[in-house]
Write a protein that holds these residues in place. Structure first.
Motif, PDB file in Angstrom:
ATOM      1  N   ASP A  62       0.846  -1.177   0.000  1.00 13.48           N
ATOM      2  CA  ASP A  62       0.000   0.000   0.000  1.00 13.48           C
ATOM      3  C   ASP A  62       0.888   1.235   0.000  1.00 13.48           C
ATOM      4  OD1 ASP A  62      -2.435  -1.241  -0.087  1.00 13.48           O
ATOM      5  OD2 ASP A  62      -2.632  -1.366   2.084  1.00 13.48           O
ATOM      6  N   VAL A  63       0.947   1.898  -1.121  1.00 12.96           N
ATOM      7  CA  VAL A  63       1.751   3.106  -1.264  1.00 12.96           C
ATOM      8  C   VAL A  63       0.993   4.259  -0.627  1.00 12.96           C
ATOM      9  CG1 VAL A  63       2.826   4.648  -2.942  1.00 12.96           C
ATOM     10  CG2 VAL A  63       2.741   2.204  -3.384  1.00 12.96           C
ATOM     11  N   GLN A  64       1.707   5.121   0.084  1.00 13.87           N
ATOM     12  CA  GLN A  64       1.058   6.277   0.696  1.00 13.87           C
ATOM     13  C   GLN A  64       0.415   7.128  -0.392  1.00 13.87           C
ATOM     14  OE1 GLN A  64       0.539   6.915   3.903  1.00 13.87           O
ATOM     15  NE2 GLN A  64       1.474   4.934   4.279  1.00 13.87           N
ATOM     16  N   GLY A  65      -0.819   7.461  -0.182  1.00 19.86           N
ATOM     17  CA  GLY A  65      -1.605   8.211  -1.168  1.00 19.86           C
ATOM     18  C   GLY A  65      -2.730   7.384  -1.739  1.00 19.86           C
ATOM     19  N   MET A  66      -2.627   6.053  -1.602  1.00 19.49           N
ATOM     20  CA  MET A  66      -3.705   5.182  -2.052  1.00 19.49           C
ATOM     21  C   MET A  66      -4.837   5.209  -1.033  1.00 19.49           C
ATOM     22  SD  MET A  66      -1.857   1.849  -3.522  1.00 19.49           S
ATOM     23  CE  MET A  66      -1.490   1.768  -5.235  1.00 19.49           C
ATOM     24  N   PRO A  67      -6.022   4.831  -1.429  1.00 16.62           N
ATOM     25  CA  PRO A  67      -7.138   4.820  -0.487  1.00 16.62           C
ATOM     26  C   PRO A  67      -6.870   3.905   0.699  1.00 16.62           C
ATOM     27  CG  PRO A  67      -7.938   4.570  -2.723  1.00 16.62           C
ATOM     28  CD  PRO A  67      -6.453   4.482  -2.782  1.00 16.62           C
ATOM     29  N   GLY A  68      -7.228   4.379   1.882  1.00 14.63           N
ATOM     30  CA  GLY A  68      -7.066   3.593   3.091  1.00 14.63           C
ATOM     31  C   GLY A  68      -5.726   3.760   3.769  1.00 14.63           C
ATOM     32  N   LEU A  80     -14.958  10.178   0.400  1.00 19.98           N
ATOM     33  CA  LEU A  80     -13.755   9.346   0.417  1.00 19.98           C
ATOM     34  C   LEU A  80     -12.934   9.568   1.681  1.00 19.98           C
ATOM     35  CD1 LEU A  80     -12.513   9.485  -3.274  1.00 19.98           C
ATOM     36  CD2 LEU A  80     -13.751   7.671  -2.111  1.00 19.98           C
ATOM     37  N   LEU A  81     -13.004  10.769   2.243  1.00 19.53           N
ATOM     38  CA  LEU A  81     -12.325  11.052   3.502  1.00 19.53           C
ATOM     39  C   LEU A  81     -12.914  10.203   4.623  1.00 19.53           C
ATOM     40  CD1 LEU A  81     -10.290  13.027   4.962  1.00 19.53           C
ATOM     41  CD2 LEU A  81     -12.274  14.434   5.413  1.00 19.53           C
ATOM     42  N   VAL A  82     -14.226  10.112   4.664  1.00 16.97           N
ATOM     43  CA  VAL A  82     -14.895   9.279   5.670  1.00 16.97           C
ATOM     44  C   VAL A  82     -14.526   7.811   5.462  1.00 16.97           C
ATOM     45  CG1 VAL A  82     -17.157   8.478   6.466  1.00 16.97           C
ATOM     46  CG2 VAL A  82     -16.765  10.907   6.054  1.00 16.97           C
ATOM     47  N   LEU A  83     -14.485   7.362   4.215  1.00 18.03           N
ATOM     48  CA  LEU A  83     -14.111   5.977   3.916  1.00 18.03           C
ATOM     49  C   LEU A  83     -12.665   5.700   4.326  1.00 18.03           C
ATOM     50  CD1 LEU A  83     -15.097   3.351   2.572  1.00 18.03           C
ATOM     51  CD2 LEU A  83     -14.149   4.228   0.444  1.00 18.03           C
ATOM     52  N   ASP A  84     -11.749   6.645   4.089  1.00 19.17           N
ATOM     53  CA  ASP A  84     -10.362   6.472   4.498  1.00 19.17           C
ATOM     54  C   ASP A  84     -10.221   6.438   6.016  1.00 19.17           C
ATOM     55  OD1 ASP A  84      -9.279   6.217   2.009  1.00 19.17           O
ATOM     56  OD2 ASP A  84      -8.688   8.307   1.818  1.00 19.17           O
ATOM     57  N   ILE A  85     -10.952   7.302   6.718  1.00 19.75           N
ATOM     58  CA  ILE A  85     -10.905   7.297   8.180  1.00 19.75           C
ATOM     59  C   ILE A  85     -11.388   5.949   8.715  1.00 19.75           C
ATOM     60  CG2 ILE A  85     -11.957   8.293  10.249  1.00 19.75           C
ATOM     61  CD1 ILE A  85     -11.873  11.003   8.827  1.00 19.75           C
ATOM     62  N   TYR A  86     -12.460   5.439   8.148  1.00 18.26           N
ATOM     63  CA  TYR A  86     -12.977   4.130   8.563  1.00 18.26           C
ATOM     64  C   TYR A  86     -11.948   3.027   8.320  1.00 18.26           C
ATOM     65  CZ  TYR A  86     -15.645  -0.178   8.466  1.00 18.26           C
ATOM     66  OH  TYR A  86     -16.069  -1.455   8.674  1.00 18.26           O
ATOM     67  N   ALA A  87     -11.328   3.041   7.141  1.00 21.07           N
ATOM     68  CA  ALA A  87     -10.352   1.996   6.811  1.00 21.07           C
ATOM     69  C   ALA A  87      -9.141   2.054   7.726  1.00 21.07           C
ATOM     70  CB  ALA A  87      -9.923   2.134   5.356  1.00 21.07           C
ATOM     71  N   ILE A 114     -14.179  -4.389  -3.324  1.00 24.47           N
ATOM     72  CA  ILE A 114     -14.677  -3.276  -2.526  1.00 24.47           C
ATOM     73  C   ILE A 114     -14.554  -1.978  -3.301  1.00 24.47           C
ATOM     74  CG2 ILE A 114     -12.542  -2.740  -1.292  1.00 24.47           C
ATOM     75  CD1 ILE A 114     -14.352  -2.363   1.167  1.00 24.47           C
ATOM     76  N   SER A 115     -15.643  -1.335  -3.428  1.00 19.55           N
ATOM     77  CA  SER A 115     -15.713   0.004  -3.985  1.00 19.55           C
ATOM     78  C   SER A 115     -17.095   0.514  -3.636  1.00 19.55           C
ATOM     79  CB  SER A 115     -15.521  -0.008  -5.495  1.00 19.55           C
ATOM     80  OG  SER A 115     -15.609   1.295  -5.978  1.00 19.55           O
ATOM     81  N   CYS A 116     -17.180   1.754  -3.269  1.00 18.57           N
ATOM     82  CA  CYS A 116     -18.453   2.242  -2.767  1.00 18.57           C
ATOM     83  C   CYS A 116     -19.097   3.188  -3.764  1.00 18.57           C
ATOM     84  CB  CYS A 116     -18.262   2.951  -1.440  1.00 18.57           C
ATOM     85  SG  CYS A 116     -17.735   1.816  -0.160  1.00 18.57           S
ATOM     86  N   HIS A 117     -20.390   3.091  -3.891  1.00 15.01           N
ATOM     87  CA  HIS A 117     -21.171   4.008  -4.718  1.00 15.01           C
ATOM     88  C   HIS A 117     -22.615   3.942  -4.249  1.00 15.01           C
ATOM     89  CE1 HIS A 117     -22.219   0.241  -6.612  1.00 15.01           C
ATOM     90  NE2 HIS A 117     -23.187   0.837  -7.253  1.00 15.01           N
TER      91      HIS A 117
END
Length: 200
Positions: free
Chosen positions: A28-34, A85-92, A104-107
């Motif tokens: 997981d490279v920094q900058g990717m989701p999560g 996406l910020l909320v999704l990243d915080i959750y992850a 996994i992908s949200c819509h």
């Protein structure tokens, strides 16, 4: 007639080794989701888009130029998408879950119940980054186009027409600069998501 009957003879399967059972995954490279880097990028996208919208909306005459209306609309969409996406990243990050799972992908999509009422369900499982990357390219392109068109109108008003005395040139320039900074923060997210999709 004597036909041969097939017989099944059990064959022992070779034992699985750890190397054969594991699948090599990209880090997981920094900058990717999560990741914390992705969280920072989403926060920057949201903050600068929200600043641009609020500065532009605080002027009384932004609605007279179509480019400025387009800037407010595009960056409003950008800020909402970045916030989700910020909320999704915080959750992850909080549950220590990688968003690089296979499904996994949200819509948002409509789901009907038997009574006929429409409900929206969040986080349907889709292909891993197709939805995320396509939405990032759409919002990134809209943000860039809005920033460029607003920059053109701002230069026209301030330099060519010399009408800064009756217009809010400083606010227009500030909102346009914030739009470009929001686009700069969106670009690494888009490139990293496409790289992740290509390397999967």
């Amino acid at each position: 007639m004597f036909a041969s009957r097939p017989a099944v003879h059990p064959v022992e399967a070779p034992p699985l080794t750890e190397a054969a059972g594991l699948r090599v995954r990209m880090k997981d490279v920094q900058g990717m989701p999560g990741t914390p880097g992705g969280l920072v990028l989403r926060l920057l996208q949201f903050v600068f888009a929200a600043i641009a919208v609020s500065v532009m909306a605080s002027t009384s005459d932004f609605h007279e130029a179509t480019a400025f209306c387009y800037l407010v609309l595009a960056l409003g969409l950008q800020s909402l998408w970045s916030l989700s996406l910020l909320v999704l990243d915080i959750y992850a990050i909080l549950v220590r879950r990688s968003l690089r799972n296979d499904k996994i992908s949200c819509h948002w999509s409509p789901v009907f119940q038997e009574s006929g009422r429409l409900y929206l369900s969040f986080c349907h499982f889709m292909d891993q980054y197709c939805q995320l990357s396509s939405n990032l390219i759409i919002t990134s392109t809209l943000t860039y186009a809005a920033a460029c068109s607003s920059a053109g109108i701002t230069v026209l008003i301030s330099n060519d027409l010399n009408r800064c005395g009756i217009n809010h040139c400083t606010r227009f320039e500030t909102a346009t600069a914030m739009a470009f900074i929001s686009w700069f923060a969106t670009s690494p997210s888009f490139l990293l998501n496409f790289w992740s999709l290509a390397s999967h």
